[in-house]
Motif scaffolding. Structure first.
Motif, PDB file in Angstrom:
ATOM      1  N   VAL A 208      12.461  41.181  70.232  1.00 54.06           N
ATOM      2  CA  VAL A 208      13.115  41.996  69.199  1.00 54.06           C
ATOM      3  C   VAL A 208      12.094  42.393  68.140  1.00 54.06           C
ATOM      4  O   VAL A 208      12.067  43.548  67.678  1.00 54.06           O
ATOM      5  CB  VAL A 208      14.292  41.223  68.569  1.00 54.06           C
ATOM      6  CG1 VAL A 208      14.843  41.972  67.353  1.00 54.06           C
ATOM      7  CG2 VAL A 208      15.399  41.010  69.587  1.00 54.06           C
TER       8      VAL A 208
ATOM      9  N   LEU B  61      20.535  47.773  65.411  1.00 52.57           N
ATOM     10  CA  LEU B  61      20.341  46.951  66.612  1.00 52.57           C
ATOM     11  C   LEU B  61      19.339  45.824  66.361  1.00 52.57           C
ATOM     12  O   LEU B  61      19.503  44.704  66.855  1.00 52.57           O
ATOM     13  CB  LEU B  61      19.868  47.832  67.767  1.00 52.57           C
ATOM     14  CG  LEU B  61      20.903  48.787  68.362  1.00 52.57           C
ATOM     15  CD1 LEU B  61      20.235  49.737  69.353  1.00 52.57           C
ATOM     16  CD2 LEU B  61      22.032  48.012  69.036  1.00 52.57           C
TER      17      LEU B  61
ATOM     18  N   ALA C  49      21.079  43.215  64.369  1.00 55.29           N
ATOM     19  CA  ALA C  49      22.141  42.622  65.190  1.00 55.29           C
ATOM     20  C   ALA C  49      21.570  41.634  66.197  1.00 55.29           C
ATOM     21  O   ALA C  49      22.203  40.616  66.531  1.00 55.29           O
ATOM     22  CB  ALA C  49      22.919  43.721  65.917  1.00 55.29           C
ATOM     23  N   GLY C  50      20.378  41.924  66.703  1.00 52.83           N
ATOM     24  CA  GLY C  50      19.753  41.000  67.641  1.00 52.83           C
ATOM     25  C   GLY C  50      19.062  39.843  66.963  1.00 52.83           C
ATOM     26  O   GLY C  50      19.006  38.733  67.504  1.00 52.83           O
TER      27      GLY C  50
ATOM     28  N   CYS D 105      19.425  44.053  72.806  1.00 49.21           N
ATOM     29  CA  CYS D 105      19.124  44.835  71.611  1.00 49.21           C
ATOM     30  C   CYS D 105      17.680  45.342  71.650  1.00 49.21           C
ATOM     31  O   CYS D 105      17.395  46.501  71.304  1.00 49.21           O
ATOM     32  CB  CYS D 105      19.351  44.004  70.356  1.00 49.21           C
ATOM     33  SG  CYS D 105      21.101  43.612  70.041  1.00 49.21           S
TER      34      CYS D 105
ATOM     35  N   TRP E 257      21.711  38.620  74.548  1.00 48.40           N
ATOM     36  CA  TRP E 257      22.108  39.614  73.544  1.00 48.40           C
ATOM     37  C   TRP E 257      20.886  40.160  72.795  1.00 48.40           C
ATOM     38  O   TRP E 257      20.745  41.374  72.605  1.00 48.40           O
ATOM     39  CB  TRP E 257      23.094  38.995  72.571  1.00 48.40           C
ATOM     40  CG  TRP E 257      23.311  39.793  71.317  1.00 48.40           C
ATOM     41  CD1 TRP E 257      22.873  39.485  70.072  1.00 48.40           C
ATOM     42  CD2 TRP E 257      24.015  41.034  71.202  1.00 48.40           C
ATOM     43  NE1 TRP E 257      23.254  40.436  69.173  1.00 48.40           N
ATOM     44  CE2 TRP E 257      23.964  41.416  69.842  1.00 48.40           C
ATOM     45  CE3 TRP E 257      24.669  41.867  72.108  1.00 48.40           C
ATOM     46  CZ2 TRP E 257      24.536  42.587  69.376  1.00 48.40           C
ATOM     47  CZ3 TRP E 257      25.254  43.030  71.636  1.00 48.40           C
ATOM     48  CH2 TRP E 257      25.182  43.395  70.280  1.00 48.40           C
TER      49      TRP E 257
ATOM     50  N   ILE F 111      16.522  49.284  71.779  1.00 48.35           N
ATOM     51  CA  ILE F 111      15.632  49.840  70.748  1.00 48.35           C
ATOM     52  C   ILE F 111      14.436  50.530  71.384  1.00 48.35           C
ATOM     53  O   ILE F 111      14.026  51.624  70.964  1.00 48.35           O
ATOM     54  CB  ILE F 111      15.158  48.722  69.789  1.00 48.35           C
ATOM     55  CG1 ILE F 111      16.341  48.183  68.969  1.00 48.35           C
ATOM     56  CG2 ILE F 111      14.060  49.230  68.857  1.00 48.35           C
ATOM     57  CD1 ILE F 111      16.010  46.925  68.177  1.00 48.35           C
TER      58      ILE F 111
END
Length: 373
Positions: A255, A353, A356-357, A335, A331, A339
């Protein structure tokens, strides 16, 4: 030594096969023939003791005591039945009589050490009202019990029970070195001793610098020696959970990489990267993520022994938090992929996103950090 009646020998064979009801029936018929057969009463007592009926075992021992008040087997049965019926504070006279009759018996000394130790702690707690007793105080209170335990070890250097009592006293008194030596002695006598094996393995697995993979291997080795140890199964599950926790950090790294790729947080004074990101950059980011997972998870998982691999899958099925960990890693990765692989022309949705991740996973890592200890 008196010869045992054939019925007593048959009853002993049934007891060894754990067929206690049949043994009781045979012994009942024997007592109908000869109510004064002390051996029959003792065997009846052990049948009750082995089926968790200490009260009835004491009744059988009392009948035997009327016939032979100084018989070693009768006194030993009485002592065992008393402690199984929560009579540790009352058993000392029986044990001291047992030692008088059999002064070279390590079992009697070991059980007396246990009884004296328990009585000393209970007496201290009653006198002081203390809910907890420090290791230093226990060491001070354990003088007589420790001497009795050492005598038991002297008389029975291969006696497991004597070692167990000595270990319990040393461990509670904070004598870690002595406790470790006793564990080694126990495992020398019985390499599959569940409690000693669990203690030694747990200490090795929790030593500084031992990672989750190595800890899981240690617990797997211990389970190979003692497959029925619930303590080792719990610890293997714990080490396996620590392995699964690591997957979240890999996902969070991905992420973060995704956030860097689309320049979510440009440095002040610099122009943000132009969107959409080129196909080549998106593919390169995908390759880097694959490398992170290949070296961080897949390669490690493939090197695990098959038993630990099976436990990983089993824990995911059985454990709620294990499933939460895997779901959060999935999850966060989803994300990261959204992205990096969608040609965004605006940073608003990728920013949503990203957080959220990142945020829920980091929050849960903080919440369940105690589970990894």
């Amino acid at each position: 030594m008196s010869t045992l009646h054939p019925a007593i020998e048959q009853a002993q064979a049934l007891i060894e096969l754990e067929r206690y009801d049949q043994a009781l029936g045979l012994l009942g018929r024997r007592l109908a023939e000869d109510p004064g057969d002390v051996h029959a009463w003792v065997k009846i007592g052990y049948c009750h003791l082995n089926t968790d009926r200490p009260g009835q075992a004491m009744e059988a021992a009392d009948e035997a005591l009327k016939l032979a008040p100084e018989d070693y087997g009768v006194l030993r049965l009485r002592a065992q039945a008393m402690v199984r019926d929560n009579g540790w504070l009352k058993v000392q006279p029986i044990l001291r009589e047992l030692i008088r009759i059999a002064p070279h018996d390590p079992f009697a000394y070991a059980m007396l050490a246990d009884a004296v130790w328990r009585a000393a702690l209970v007496r201290y707690a009653k006198e002081t009202g203390a809910a907890q007793v420090s290791a230093g105080t226990i060491d001070r209170l354990s003088g007589e019990a420790a001497e009795l335990a050492m005598e038991a070890l002297r008389l029975g250097p291969e006696d497991i029970y004597a070692h167990e009592i000595a270990h319990r006293i040393a461990s509670a008194a904070g004598n870690g070195t002595v406790a470790d030596q006793l564990d080694e002695a126990i495992l020398r006598i019985d390499p599959t001793h569940a409690e000693a094996l669990a203690r030694r393995t747990k200490k090795a697995a929790q030593a500084p610098g031992v990672g989750a993979t190595e800890a899981a291997g240690l617990y797997a080795d211990a389970l190979a020696a003692e497959p029925n140890s619930p303590a080792m199964r719990r610890e293997l599950d714990h080490a396996t959970y620590r392995l699964l926790r690591g997957t979240r950090w890999l996902a969070l790294l991905c992420v973060g990489l995704a956030g860097v790729m689309i320049d979510l947080f440009p440095t002040e004074g610099e122009v943000a990267r132009e969107l959409p990101v080129t196909v080549g950059q998106r593919l390169w980011c995908l390759v880097v993520m694959a490398a992170i997972w290949a070296f961080g998870a897949w390669r490690r998982y493939r090197r695990l022994r098959s038993g630990i691999q099976l436990n990983v899958r089993s824990l995911i099925r059985r454990g709620r938090w294990a499933r939460v960990v895997v779901a959060q890693a999935a999850w966060a990765m989803m994300c990261a992929l959204l992205i990096t692989q969608i040609p965004w022309t605006d940073r608003l949705v990728p920013g949503i996103l990203f957080w959220a991740g990142l945020a829920p996973t980091l929050a849960t890592v903080w919440f369940d950090r105690k589970k990894a200890r």
